[in-house]
Design a protein around this motif. Structure first.
Motif, PDB file in Angstrom:
ATOM      1  N   HIS A  40      35.792 -59.203  -0.688  1.00 18.56           N
ATOM      2  CA  HIS A  40      36.684 -58.218  -0.096  1.00 18.56           C
ATOM      3  C   HIS A  40      35.975 -56.881   0.008  1.00 18.56           C
ATOM      4  CE1 HIS A  40      37.348 -56.666  -4.214  1.00 18.56           C
ATOM      5  NE2 HIS A  40      37.599 -55.546  -3.598  1.00 18.56           N
ATOM      6  N   THR A  60      37.123 -52.493   0.104  1.00 18.00           N
ATOM      7  CA  THR A  60      38.163 -51.479   0.159  1.00 18.00           C
ATOM      8  C   THR A  60      37.727 -50.483   1.225  1.00 18.00           C
ATOM      9  OG1 THR A  60      37.015 -50.475  -1.705  1.00 18.00           O
ATOM     10  CG2 THR A  60      39.036 -51.647  -2.191  1.00 18.00           C
ATOM     11  N   THR A  70      41.845 -47.583   1.198  1.00 18.24           N
ATOM     12  CA  THR A  70      43.198 -48.001   1.555  1.00 18.24           C
ATOM     13  C   THR A  70      44.014 -48.376   0.318  1.00 18.24           C
ATOM     14  OG1 THR A  70      42.139 -50.102   1.990  1.00 18.24           O
ATOM     15  CG2 THR A  70      42.803 -48.815   3.899  1.00 18.24           C
ATOM     16  N   MET A 121      38.309 -49.266   9.418  1.00 18.26           N
ATOM     17  CA  MET A 121      38.377 -50.713   9.656  1.00 18.26           C
ATOM     18  C   MET A 121      38.248 -50.983  11.151  1.00 18.26           C
ATOM     19  SD  MET A 121      41.568 -51.685   7.158  1.00 18.26           S
ATOM     20  CE  MET A 121      41.362 -53.458   7.303  1.00 18.26           C
ATOM     21  N   ARG A 160      43.719 -51.990  12.555  1.00 20.08           N
ATOM     22  CA  ARG A 160      44.580 -51.358  11.550  1.00 20.08           C
ATOM     23  C   ARG A 160      44.900 -52.318  10.414  1.00 20.08           C
ATOM     24  NH1 ARG A 160      48.746 -47.233  14.535  1.00 20.08           N
ATOM     25  NH2 ARG A 160      47.154 -46.183  15.777  1.00 20.08           N
ATOM     26  N   HIS A 161      45.037 -51.760   9.211  1.00 14.83           N
ATOM     27  CA  HIS A 161      45.385 -52.580   8.045  1.00 14.83           C
ATOM     28  C   HIS A 161      46.843 -53.012   8.177  1.00 14.83           C
ATOM     29  CE1 HIS A 161      46.062 -53.785   3.877  1.00 14.83           C
ATOM     30  NE2 HIS A 161      44.754 -53.724   3.680  1.00 14.83           N
ATOM     31  N   THR A 173      42.711 -46.237  13.007  1.00 10.49           N
ATOM     32  CA  THR A 173      41.356 -46.445  12.513  1.00 10.49           C
ATOM     33  C   THR A 173      40.484 -45.298  13.009  1.00 10.49           C
ATOM     34  OG1 THR A 173      40.687 -47.675  14.455  1.00 10.49           O
ATOM     35  CG2 THR A 173      41.645 -48.942  12.653  1.00 10.49           C
ATOM     36  N   LEU A 206      46.100 -58.096   0.249  1.00 10.57           N
ATOM     37  CA  LEU A 206      46.496 -57.180   1.322  1.00 10.57           C
ATOM     38  C   LEU A 206      47.565 -56.205   0.835  1.00 10.57           C
ATOM     39  CD1 LEU A 206      46.547 -59.489   4.470  1.00 10.57           C
ATOM     40  CD2 LEU A 206      44.903 -57.688   3.928  1.00 10.57           C
ATOM     41  N   GLY A 219      46.262 -53.332  -0.750  1.00 12.27           N
ATOM     42  CA  GLY A 219      45.509 -52.426   0.092  1.00 12.27           C
ATOM     43  C   GLY A 219      44.066 -52.845   0.302  1.00 12.27           C
ATOM     44  N   ALA A 266      40.962 -55.230   1.829  1.00 11.43           N
ATOM     45  CA  ALA A 266      40.710 -55.950   3.073  1.00 11.43           C
ATOM     46  C   ALA A 266      39.822 -57.134   2.739  1.00 11.43           C
ATOM     47  CB  ALA A 266      40.039 -55.042   4.091  1.00 11.43           C
TER      48      ALA A 266
END
Lengths: 318, 508, 156
Positions: free
Chosen positions: A121, A123, A205, A222, A225-226, A234, A282, A285, A287
């Motif tokens: 992952h 962040t 995030t 990113m 968008r998250h 972004t 997720l 927060g 990714a």
């Protein structure tokens, strides 16, 4: 010596049995030690704790998290290759740490020493302000920084870190000058932002997820968008080509046999594919990222070039 | 926060968990090297299978027990089992040495329970407003707070101020070794890669406090602690009486502990030291702090247990861990799917309040268990022959230091530092100023560097360092605690002279 | 038990040599620090150690002056057997050196034995030797089990 031989025999034995009839089922036969080279409570620890129950669920063995903090992770990574390479010891790794640290100074390991097998992952970098901040949009912050060069203070975790590199890169892209204030860890940097000791924070995030309504994110680094923050643009949308953050994954001691490494990579890939796990990450927060052992070489090379370039320009490497 | 939450907390399972947590925590905390953080971290995977409130109760009980357990080794072995108990050694060990170890253990327990209750009460009633304290403290405030802590060197090194200051500077330098916390330079390692990790504080504490005791113990055949003949019971009543007489000290120390616990950058060790310093400043004539004064133990122990409740305030309200064990608990909560933050007290209210009542229960349970375990620990340490005591404690220092971050070099540093500390103490350079420097150095340095950067960016350096109300208050307290002993000494002298003049019979 | 009454400190000359040596070492350490800071790349990491080094040198100089003017009488290593102190510390250090190759328990057994011998002033007979070794083994095994298995510490 004798002990080492014994370990090697074990490794060979387990590798053979692995390749033989049973496939991935023979491994693991006992609990796996998962060393986090930081203290507890940080993003590395929390994401490892997320993996822990899923590992037990899927593979029937415990994933035992332990900590080996010191030197911003360097103490752990410097010792990784002296540990038993039988697949039962893995260590958390972080980017950009393992690129920047050895490039700056002799820290007892090199980036190439680290045998990474899965990056699970990242962040994403984000600019975070308090809910009542005068900065409504990224444009506000840029305008203020242009009008008063250097007076926009931004907190972040440490120096030569993902936060710091993001600040340097963004300042250059936007043509502004902000002042970076290093704090010890993300928690302290968030506190400084919430307490208005600084005007904004270079965070992740995850900060937005943890702080909820108390904060506003101006932009996230990113590609898209998250999902947790559909309203936060972004950097790309706003015209700045910034995608990235702090990447986390796992590595094994160098002499771990390839079959075992592949098995580990597949196992953590399976956790990463689990819907419940993805949702938890997720919601926190984070990714997700799926770089297994096969794509690792290219991934590391791309990241390394990017970090070295940014750090050299910032004068962090002499 | 009605009675249903109290009822939830009072289920048999939760009571059993609280009891288990307190007992396990007390034992773990009493072993030098095993900190509250580690105790909590080890148990986190077990709690995954529990409902969130029960998990929290277990973790909170372990945490609170471990902070109290640190007092045993501080009193009986001069070794703070956790950094929070540093101040307990100042008076606890002298008390134990003169044969009052049982009394010291008892008052430590009363003070811990009292402090724990005040902290939990603040968490229950005032958490959201108090959390703003965490945000009001910026870099400058931390800088001045650490200087306030360092001012304790002056009062700790009576008659040897210069040596105390030199020792303090030595401690500050030790704190610089390794990768700099916020600037990523590698300092004072002289090319050795084993030193990159710096000097581990808990390991250094064990070395500086415990190794000298061991070295002195083996050198002569005398007993470790003076022992009273006739096998008294632990002096529960006497201790309770003392605690009652010092109720204002207890209350003040508990409030200090709660407030400092809220500060994410400080923690139990700073809380204990500040409370000790304040207790010493307001000492009545005749009280001899540093030579076995019960009020010294009470101040530290009340304050450090109050940090448990205090530390949970920013953890639960802001999602910012107040202390390192809180950081672990916060992680465990996230995995459980509990989101901390301002909304938790509303949306997740039932979990929070059940947990807070659980913390109360754990703190109350600490009274009987603490006195019981304390009595046992005291008896063991007093009666065990020195021949076996020394190697056992030596073994514990090795295994405990190793366990902190699984490192042999930490153990070597611990032994070398302890031996150096013993030599230094023999020439009047006491261990405590070094320890204060080591603990407060990073707080001071980070506060200074950050305040400087921010001050420069805003173009107002003087205003940054001397223009903020909280900073000014801390500066005032620092000056006060430095000047007050001088005034007090002069006043006492005058009083003595007057007495001597008016009453010739006084010959003492 | 023969009690040494020879004062090992510096009382003889009227000067507090021990304090002078320690203070000089502190000054030396301060100077080394001042040299070390020149190798740092970031000024943020220079300021604090530099300040502390100067403060340490300043205080140590004052300590030297003060001890010259008013030598302290009660410093010194005091009574006691040096071999016992040295044995205790030396065996602990040896244990650390052996630990990575010899394993945790064998290595610490050396330190434990060293501590036992150093702390025993009453002399040994067969019975005490057996009793103390047995209880020593029990204590070590107990703590080893607690750390290794209950707390999951990866002891070598």
């Amino acid at each position: 010596m004798l002990k080492l031989k014994f370990v090697k025999t074990l490794v060979v034995a387990s590798a053979v049995s692995l390749v033989a009839a049973t496939g991935a089922l023979a491994f693991p036969e006992k609990s796996i030690e998962y060393i986090i080279p930081f203290g507890p409570g940080g993003e590395s620890d929390i994401s490892a704790r997320f993996q822990q129950p899923f590992f037990k669920d899927k593979f029937g063995q415990d994933l035992v998290v332990s900590y080996k903090p010191g030197g911003g992770g360097a103490v752990g990574w410097a010792q990784l290759n002296s540990m038993a390479g039988d697949g039962y010891t893995i260590m958390g790794i972080n980017l950009p740490h393992i690129v920047i640290q050895p490039a700056q100074k002799d820290v007892g390991y090199t980036t190439e020493d680290i045998k990474a097998f899965y990056m699970f992952h990242y962040t994403p970098d984000a600019i975070v302000v308090t809910a009542d901040s005068p900065y409504q949009t990224l444009e506000d912050l840029i305008a203020d920084a242009k009008a008063n060069p250097g007076s926009v203070t931004m907190s972040g975790s440490g120096k030569a870190t993902a936060n710091h590199l993001a600040q340097i890169r963004f300042d250059k892209m936007a043509g502004i000058k902000t002042t970076y204030v290093p704090f010890k860890g993300t928690g302290a940097s968030v506190t400084a932002m919430l307490g208005k000791q600084v005007k904004a924070q270079w965070g992740y995030t995850t900060v937005g997820a943890a702080q909820g309504d108390a904060v506003r994110m101006l932009a996230v680094a990113m590609e898209e968008r998250h999902p947790l923050f559909p309203d936060v643009p972004t950097f790309k949308e706003l015209g700045f080509d910034m995608v990235g953050g702090a990447y986390r994954g796992m590595a094994v001691p160098k002499d771990t046999p390839d079959e075992t490494v592949k098995a580990l990579s597949d196992m953590f890939g399976e956790i990463n594919a689990d819907e419940a796990f993805r949702k938890q990450m997720l919601d926190g927060g984070f990714a997700l990222l799926d770089v297994g052992v096969d794509g690792m070489g290219d991934f590391m090379k791309a990241r390394k070039d990017e970090y070295i370039e940014a750090a050299t320009e910032a004068g962090l490497l002499n | 926060m009605g009675f249903e939450h109290l009822a939830n907390a009072l289920t048999l399972t939760n009571l059993a968990l609280a009891l288990f947590g307190v007992v396990a925590g007390t034992i773990i905390g009493s072993i030098p090297g095993l900190s509250a953080t580690m105790a909590v971290a080890v148990l986190v995977p077990i709690t995954f299978a529990m409902p969130p409130a029960s998990a929290l109760i277990l973790l909170g009980a372990i945490y609170t027990g471990a902070i109290y357990g640190g007092a045993y080794s501080a009193i009986l072995l001069n070794t703070p089992g956790t950094p929070s108990a540093i101040g307990t050694t100042f008076d606890g060990y002298p008390m134990a040495k003169r044969g009052d170890g049982d009394l010291a253990v008892a008052i430590a327990c009363y003070a811990s329970v009292f402090g724990g209750m005040i902290g939990a009460l603040a968490l229950l009633l005032l958490a959201p407003p108090l959390s703003s304290v965490a945000l009001a403290f910026g870099p400058v405030e931390y800088l001045w707070l650490s200087i306030f802590g360092l001012s304790l060197i002056a009062s700790l090194s009576t008659g040897n101020l210069l040596k105390g200051l030199a020792g303090g500077a030595f401690g500050l330098l030790l704190s610089c070794v390794g990768v700099a916390e916020i600037s990523a330079d590698i300092r004072l390692t002289f090319g050795s890669s084993t030193m990159i990790g710096g000097i581990e504080v808990v390991g250094a504490l064990i070395g500086l406090y415990c190794i000298p005791v061991l070295i002195d113990l083996v050198a002569t055949p005398e007993r470790h602690l003076k022992v009273e003949e006739g096998g008294r019971a632990v002096r529960f009543r006497e201790g309770a009486l003392l605690a009652w007489r010092s109720r204002f000290n207890l209350l003040r120390s508990s409030i200090i502990g709660t407030v400092i616990g809220i500060l994410p950058g400080a923690g139990g060790s700073v809380a204990g030291l500040v409370a000790y310093s304040e207790a010493k400043r307001t000492a009545k004539p005749g009280q001899k702090f540093g030579e076995g004064e019960p009020d010294g133990i009470m101040a530290t122990e009340a304050a450090n247990n109050a940090t448990v409740g205090g530390g949970f305030i920013p953890t639960l309200v802001l999602g910012i861990p107040g202390t390192p064990p809180d950081a672990v608990i916060l992680g465990a909560l996230l995995v459980q799917g509990v989101r901390t933050g301002p909304t938790l007290f509303d949306s997740g209210g039932s979990i929070v309040y059940t947990f807070i009542f659980g913390l109360f229960i754990a703190t109350i349970l600490m009274l009987p268990t603490g006195l019981l375990i304390g009595r046992y620990a005291y008896k063991t340490i007093v009666t065990i022959p020195k021949t076996i005591l020394v190697p056992s404690v030596g073994f514990m220092t090795i295994i405990g230091t190793f366990a902190i971050r699984n490192s042999i070099s930490d153990v070597i540093i611990m032994i070398v530092l302890g031996t150096v500390g013993w030599v230094l103490s023999r020439f009047g350079f006491a261990a405590s100023p070094i320890v204060l420097g080591l603990i407060l150095g990073p707080i001071a340095e980070q506060g200074f560097v950050q305040a400087w950067i921010i001050g420069e960016a805003t173009g107002n350096l003087t205003g940054m360092f001397f223009g903020r109300p909280i900073s000014l208050a801390i500066i005032a307290f620092t000056v006060l605690s430095l000047v007050y002993p001088v005034i007090q000494g002069r006043r006492a002298k005058k009083l003595l002279e007057m007495q001597a003049g008016s009453n010739a019979k006084t010959d003492d | 038990m023969p009690r040494q009454t020879i004062e090992t400190s510096s009382r003889s000359g009227g000067k507090d040599v021990g304090t002078l040596i320690v203070a000089s070492l502190f000054i030396g350490l301060g100077l080394i620090t001042l040299h070390d800071v020149t190798t740092y790349s970031d000024t943020d990491s220079v300021v604090f150690p530099t300040f502390v080094a100067y403060a340490m040198i300043f205080c140590s100089v004052l300590v030297i002056i003060a001890s010259w003017l008013r030598p302290s009488r009660d410093n010194g290593f005091g009574n006691g057997d040096w071999w016992r102190r040295l044995l205790l510390v030396a065996t602990m250090l040896v244990a650390c050196a052996i630990m990575p190759v010899g394993g945790f328990l064998p290595a610490t057994a050396i330190a434990f034995a060293g501590g036992l011998i150093a702390a025993r002033h009453e002399g040994w007979d067969a019975r005490s030797a057996v009793v103390f070794s047995a209880s020593g083994i029990a204590i070590m095994a107990g703590f080893y089990a607690l750390f290794r298995f209950a707390l999951g510490v990866p002891l070598p």
